[in-house]
Each structure stands twice: as C-alpha cells, then as structure tokens.
Design an enzyme around this catalytic site. Structure first.
Site, PDB file in Angstrom:
ATOM      1  CB  CYS A  66      -0.910  -0.004   1.226  1.00 13.97           C
ATOM      2  SG  CYS A  66      -2.006   1.435   1.264  1.00 13.97           S
ATOM      3  CB  CYS A  70      -1.691   4.118   8.132  1.00 17.63           C
ATOM      4  SG  CYS A  70      -2.779   4.670   6.788  1.00 17.63           S
ATOM      5  CB  CYS A  73      -0.730   0.087   8.373  1.00 14.88           C
ATOM      6  SG  CYS A  73      -1.308  -1.180   7.220  1.00 14.88           S
ATOM      7  CB  CYS A 110     -14.993  -7.591   7.113  1.00 18.40           C
ATOM      8  SG  CYS A 110     -16.261  -7.427   8.366  1.00 18.40           S
ATOM      9  CB  CYS A 141     -18.137  -5.480   6.073  1.00 14.66           C
ATOM     10  SG  CYS A 141     -17.209  -4.015   6.566  1.00 14.66           S
ATOM     11  CB  CYS A 201     -18.048  -0.320   9.322  1.00 21.54           C
ATOM     12  SG  CYS A 201     -16.910  -1.065  10.502  1.00 21.54           S
ATOM     13  NE  ARG A 273     -17.069  -5.675  14.285  1.00 24.22           N
ATOM     14  CZ  ARG A 273     -17.521  -4.811  13.373  1.00 24.22           C
ATOM     15  NH1 ARG A 273     -16.705  -3.951  12.833  1.00 24.22           N
ATOM     16  NH2 ARG A 273     -18.768  -4.844  12.993  1.00 24.22           N
TER      17      ARG A 273
HETATM   18  S1  SF4 Z   1      -4.117   1.227   6.957  1.00 27.70           S
HETATM   19 FE1  SF4 Z   1      -2.450   0.182   5.812  1.00 27.70          FE
HETATM   20  S2  SF4 Z   1      -3.477  -0.684   4.037  1.00 27.70           S
HETATM   21 FE2  SF4 Z   1      -4.861   0.865   4.863  1.00 27.70          FE
HETATM   22  S3  SF4 Z   1      -4.383   2.759   3.783  1.00 27.70           S
HETATM   23 FE3  SF4 Z   1      -3.105   2.771   5.645  1.00 27.70          FE
HETATM   24  S4  SF4 Z   1      -1.150   1.842   5.007  1.00 27.70           S
HETATM   25 FE4  SF4 Z   1      -2.679   1.320   3.434  1.00 27.70          FE
END
Ligand code: SF4
Length: 337
Positions: A66, A70, A73, A110, A141, A201, A273
């Site tokens: 990705c 974040c 993550c 999900c 989901c 959600c 949740r």
């Molecule tokens: S949470 Fe992870 S998978 Fe989702 S947008 Fe952020 S970096 Fe990408």
C-alpha cells in the site's frame, strides 16, 4: 469536571441523536470506573440484548504494497515489516473463506484490500465477491480505501451492507500518524458511502500515544457524524515491528475499557466492536469490555495481517459469559440505523 453529560440511557429513542462536545466525552472518561461502566451498561441494555454479540470475520483479499503511510500498518510499502505482498485473491478462495466463517458461526464477512483506493476494475472484481458472499446469506463488509464518486453505489448494488473506513484518531493527532491523506479525505469517502445508502463502519485505534483528551476527541467526532456509524470498531494498537509505532507504550487495559464505555454512551445504537488487539487481552479485560457495551468482535484466527484469538478460545469465552451470537441482518431490513 463540571460538564453536563447527555443521559442517553433515559432519553427517548427519537432524541438519541445528540451533539457531543469533546469536553462532554472527556467528562465521561473522568468518571469513577464503576459509575462509567454502570452508565454504559444502562445505555447498552436500553438498546440491545445485553448478552448478544455480533460476529464478524475479516479476510485480507489483497495484502501489502500500500502506498499510504499509516504509522500503525504493516501493509504500507514504506515500512520494512517482512510482510509478504499478495495480489487480489481469486473469488473462489474468498467464497470458500466466507463459507468456512459462516460454518463457524460468523454472520458478517469483511473483505479488506490494502489500496489507497480501488481502481475501476478492482471495484468490479470486489463487487463480484460481495455478491457471492451476499448470496451465502451473510452480511457483507468491505474496506478498500478511499472511494470515488459512483463506486459506493456499485458496491451497494452488488449487495454491500457495510463499508469500513476509519477516522483512526483525533483530528489534532491525525498528522502524527498519517501524512499521505487528510482526515477530510476520509470524511469525503464516508459521505459517499452514506449517500449510496450503504451502512457505515467507522472507528479508530487507541494506544497510539494519544492523550486521553484525544481519545475523547475521536469518540466525539465519531458520535457527531450525522448519523453516527452503525458499526464502530475500537482497535487497540498492535505494535508491529518495523512500523513507526513499534515501540509505543501499551495503553492501560482499563483505559481501553473506558474508551469502549464512552463509545457506547455516545453512540447508543451502534454496534461497538472490540477489534484489533484482543489477542493480548485477558478474558477478564474482554469481559469488562462487554460490560462496557462492546457487542461485536472480529471472529477468526487472523485479522488482516495480525493475530486474533482462536475461534475455540472465543467460543469458550462466550460460553463462560453466557453470550450468544446475533443473527445476520441484511441491509434492506436493518434496524441498526
Ligand atoms: S491502513 Fe495500511 S493498508 Fe490501509 S491505507 Fe493505511 S497503510 Fe494502506
């Protein structure tokens, strides 16, 4: 703190939509623990069967790679976490996973994909998955990142019940965690989901180094969405080695329980949740979360990429606590909103 708190437990159903200031949620956080849990449990009982729990199983249908950053993550391409990327799964594999989840008692399935947002051909492929899972009689989901105009409608037409897109953290802490998209972008996607008639959600992650005031601000922001989300995942950070938050000090479990209680009080009709981070929680802490108003869990041995309690452990815990699973409620006849 001398701030009046809306008493949702005694309010008539039509008046449950209330504006929550950050101070009013912060005042909830400051209550003595027993008072807070009593209040949350009272709200919970006036809107839900207190012994019912909704079971969602989450499958990563496209893993890693990705472009977003974040900070929590392991799927970001920017962090070296050793995670193996995986392209979009074939539909047969997704349906088989949904059937297995249904056989174990899950009612919602999900599907998560690590994209900034789906391309048009991605939407078409995921729509086919949604239709197939919907045809199994399960709630569906998806969490696919930011949506463009028209995409939520396409997913909804395929039978999508819920779209997950979290606010993650308080507005004033957000830029400490994520730099590649603004919270405004997230709100825009949530608006598109709402406009398409798909249930929302939306929740966040705590234990990322934020203050209590910032946890209160996150809950207030969620509660002030109009209407507030039908489903509110509250995640406890899983500090994954290689991510910027790897060395974050764990949140006190009782503070996590307080967060659940505040979410329940501020969003009385939402499914709250108990989400990521449950593997490291004792049965006693989880029981306190249910007492505080959590009435949904991720159910299955794995979340997107991190661990989750084994199904047998969850079944044992539910039996010990006398909890029974909620039935599936397809969107067309949903009474959650
Ligand atoms: S949470 Fe992870 S998978 Fe989702 S947008 Fe952020 S970096 Fe990408």
């Amino acid at each position: 703190m001398n701030v009046s708190i809306v008493d949702e437990a005694r309010a008539p159903a039509a008046a449950t939509r209330a504006h929550w200031s950050v101070d009013s949620v912060a005042a909830l956080f400051e209550l003595p623990f027993n008072d807070l849990l009593h209040r949350a449990q009272s709200v919970h009982r006036s809107h839900f069967d207190p012994n019912e729990i909704q079971l969602s199983t989450l499958l990563s249908i496209k893993t890693g790679g990705c472009p977003e950053d974040c900070g929590y993550c392991p799927q970001s391409v920017r962090f070296d976490t050793g995670l193996a990327d995986q392209a979009l799964l074939p539909i047969e594999q997704v349906v088989a996973a949904a059937q297995a989840a249904r056989a174990k008692g899950a009612t919602r399935f999900c599907m998560g994909a690590a994209w900034r947002g789906p391309k048009q051909r991605d939407v078409e492929q995921v729509a086919a998955m949604i239709k197939a899972v919907h045809d199994l009689g399960m709630e569906t989901c998806a969490t696919l990142g930011m949506l463009k105009d028209g995409q939520a409608e396409q997913l909804g037409a395929a039978g999508l019940d819920y779209y997950n897109h979290n606010l993650d953290t308080a507005p004033e802490y957000y830029n400490e965690i994520i730099h590649t998209r603004e919270q405004r972008d997230r709100l825009d996607t949530l608006g598109r989901v709402r406009a398409a008639g798909v249930h929302v959600c939306c929740g966040g992650i705590v234990g990322m180094g934020e203050t209590r005031a910032q946890r209160a601000a996150l809950i207030a922001q969620l509660a002030n969405l109009d209407p507030y989300p039908e489903s509110v995942p509250i995640n406890n950070l899983v500090a994954v080695p290689g991510t910027p938050l790897a060395d974050t000090e764990p949140l006190d479990p009782l503070e996590f329980v307080r967060t659940i209680a505040c979410a329940r009080i501020a969003m009385p009709r939402a499914r709250v949740r108990l989400s990521a981070g449950r593997s490291d929680m004792s049965d006693a802490v989880q029981a306190l979360c249910f007492l505080a108003g959590a009435n949904s869990i991720f159910y299955g041995d794995k979340l997107l990429t991190t661990g989750n309690p084994e199904v047998e452990r969850d079944q044992h815990l539910m039996a010990k606590l006398g909890l029974h699973p909620a039935a599936a409620v397809p969107r067309a006849s949903s009474s959650e909103s």
